[in-house]
Design a protein around this motif. Structure first.
Motif, PDB file in Angstrom:
ATOM      1  N   ILE A   1       0.712  -1.133  -0.033  1.00  7.61           N
ATOM      2  CA  ILE A   1      -0.057  -0.051  -0.010  1.00  7.61           C
ATOM      3  C   ILE A   1       0.951   1.348   0.125  1.00  7.61           C
ATOM      4  O   ILE A   1       1.760   1.160   0.511  1.00  7.61           O
ATOM      5  CB  ILE A   1      -0.864   0.052   1.223  1.00  7.61           C
ATOM      6  CG1 ILE A   1      -1.878  -1.225   1.151  1.00  7.61           C
ATOM      7  CG2 ILE A   1      -1.689   1.347   1.325  1.00  7.61           C
ATOM      8  CD1 ILE A   1      -2.655  -1.207   0.094  1.00  7.61           C
TER       9      ILE A   1
ATOM     10  N   ASP B   1      -5.532   3.588  -1.939  1.00 10.00           N
ATOM     11  CA  ASP B   1      -5.618   2.095  -2.513  1.00 10.00           C
ATOM     12  C   ASP B   1      -6.407   1.329  -1.588  1.00 10.00           C
ATOM     13  O   ASP B   1      -6.892   0.195  -2.075  1.00 10.00           O
ATOM     14  CB  ASP B   1      -4.131   1.448  -1.917  1.00 10.00           C
ATOM     15  CG  ASP B   1      -3.301   2.352  -2.934  1.00 10.00           C
ATOM     16  OD1 ASP B   1      -3.397   2.908  -3.916  1.00 10.00           O
ATOM     17  OD2 ASP B   1      -1.852   2.393  -2.376  1.00 10.00           O
TER      18      ASP B   1
ATOM     19  N   GLY C   1      -0.492  -1.224  -7.320  1.00  8.84           N
ATOM     20  CA  GLY C   1      -1.205   0.014  -8.136  1.00  8.84           C
ATOM     21  C   GLY C   1      -0.399   0.283  -9.172  1.00  8.84           C
ATOM     22  O   GLY C   1       0.341  -0.554 -10.073  1.00  8.84           O
TER      23      GLY C   1
ATOM     24  N   PHE D   1      -4.903  -2.930  -7.266  1.00  8.08           N
ATOM     25  CA  PHE D   1      -5.541  -3.475  -6.149  1.00  8.08           C
ATOM     26  C   PHE D   1      -6.940  -3.986  -6.175  1.00  8.08           C
ATOM     27  O   PHE D   1      -7.741  -3.486  -6.995  1.00  8.08           O
ATOM     28  CB  PHE D   1      -5.455  -2.238  -4.969  1.00  8.08           C
ATOM     29  CG  PHE D   1      -4.067  -1.989  -4.489  1.00  8.08           C
ATOM     30  CD1 PHE D   1      -3.326  -2.589  -3.766  1.00  8.08           C
ATOM     31  CD2 PHE D   1      -3.544  -0.648  -5.034  1.00  8.08           C
ATOM     32  CE1 PHE D   1      -2.302  -2.215  -3.297  1.00  8.08           C
ATOM     33  CE2 PHE D   1      -2.305  -0.298  -4.708  1.00  8.08           C
ATOM     34  CZ  PHE D   1      -1.580  -1.003  -3.928  1.00  8.08           C
TER      35      PHE D   1
END
Length: 410
Positions: A104, A109, A316, A326
């Motif tokens: 992350i 996200d 991502g 994600f």
């Protein structure tokens, strides 16, 4: 080991793109800690009626499920309380999904993960403890646990103690482990690459983790790295050997020590399908590694009974041509596990009750009284076809209903 690092986590090349040594992490932009959407989750007493439930073990006959607050309730909600009633006729309720390996970098996200029914994520290398605590404190978004910054060999640019800038071997194992857990990490992560760590260092680190009653995760992408990690008694192996079949001796040792594996087939599949990703990860050539070896080893571990957890290595958007999104990738990973021989039931368990048990998340992973109300309502039966996990109707996270389903706002 092979002469080059094999398929290191995409988190590593994100840092390369940013030209930022992990020993000297730049401040996290405030925009990365802000929510993309202003829509708050709704947390109302709720009853889902006449729905079939995958409780973590099996699919039940139609019944009712109720929750008030973040916990699944026994029986019905008191009639004097305001109530949301959801007709679950013909639908299927599963526990919120768990992605056991991702990276992350922004609060947004978490919104993407939630939109795909991923209600828990294991962030596998914290690069900013400030940011990681922010991610963990989003009560109505995907719940995050995190590993401290990954320890690697002394020559690796992404190693050791970025929060202090003091690399191994200047500090002993106990000090390194204390740094990780004193900063609030849930687990410790070590990455075995060409520059180490040595077997002795690996043994010492993991022994120190276990002395604290905590868990160690080990990045391993070759047979040799697997052997080292298994010998060191790591708790969870991250990724998969891609350079040939794992030996029966290694597999038996894993079973004996109750180790588990998060194979992250998704990132291997994407890397071998996209030369840009593969070249980014292996700039001097792919070497003697194949996706077929990854699939074969997952099949071997499954047939032997080694616990397998679903994880994606999602990061991502990296560049205009490289993205490991994600949410959707966890559903793809369940399909990858199916190709490796897991049944739809086993695939679904790999993203619910199995990771909850192995990551010591006792409050989730199943639908039963007293567990968190992390729930995903599906329109189609995932035990008929695992692709049906993407047929999402509604999502709740700790009793909050998430309003944007299936990444429609992307």
């Amino acid at each position: 080991m092979l002469p080059l690092k094999i398929l290191i986590s995409l988190c590593g090349y994100v840092s390369t793109i940013q030209a930022c040594s992990l020993h000297d992490i730049a401040p996290v932009p405030s925009s990365d800690l802000a929510r993309r959407s202003l829509l708050p989750g709704k947390k109302l007493p709720t009853v889902i009626k006449n729905v079939r439930i995958f409780d973590g073990w099996r699919m039940t006959d139609p019944q009712d499920v109720s929750f008030h607050g973040e916990i699944i309730s026994p029986g019905s909600i008191r009639p004097e309380e305001p109530e949301v009633t959801v007709d679950g006729t013909g639908k299927f309720l599963i526990p919120g999904l768990i992605d056991s390996h991702l990276h992350i970098s922004k609060v947004s996200d978490l919104e993407l993960l939630a939109s795909y029914g991923v209600t828990t994520g294991v962030h596998m290398s914290c690069q900013s403890y400030e940011a990681c605590h922010t991610f963990r404190n989003q009560t109505d978004l995907t719940s995050i646990i995190f590993a401290g910054t990954a320890f690697t060999g002394a020559g690796n640019s992404s190693s050791n103690l970025p929060q202090t800038g003091v690399p191994f071997p200047d500090l002993d194992e106990a000090t390194i482990i204390a740094n990780v857990f004193n900063n609030g990490s849930d687990v410790f992560k070590v990455a075995i690459n060409d520059d180490g760590p040595t077997q002795d260092v690996l043994n010492g680190l993991i022994h120190e983790v276990h002395k604290r009653g905590r868990q160690a995760m080990t990045h391993a992408t070759t047979r040799e790295a697997f052997a080292w990690a298994v010998a060191a008694k790591t708790d969870g192996l991250q990724h998969m050997a891609a350079d040939g079949p794992l030996s029966r001796c290694i597999i038996d040792r894993m079973l004996k020590d109750r180790q588990f594996v998060t194979p992250t087939m998704n990132i291997f599949k994407q890397a071998f399908a996209n030369p840009l990703i593969l070249n980014f990860l292996r700039p001097n050539g792919a070497g003697n590694i194949t996706y077929e070896a990854v699939v074969s080893n997952v099949r071997l571990l499954h047939e032997a009974g080694v616990p397998l957890l679903a994880g994606t290595d999602a990061v991502g958007v990296v560049t205009s041509t490289i993205s490991v999104p994600f949410g959707s990738t966890l559903h793809w990973e369940l399909q990858n596990l199916g190709v490796a021989g897991l049944s739809p039931l086993e695939c679904l368990r790999a993203a619910t009750i199995v990771p909850a048990l192995h990551h010591r998340l006792e409050d989730r992973g199943a639908i039963e009284y007293g567990k968190r109300a992390d729930l995903v309502l599906l329109n189609s039966n995932p035990l008929d076809d695992i692709v049906n996990t993407m047929d999402i109707s509604r999502v709740w996270i700790a009793g909050f209903e998430f309003q944007e389903i299936g990444g429609k706002s992307e």
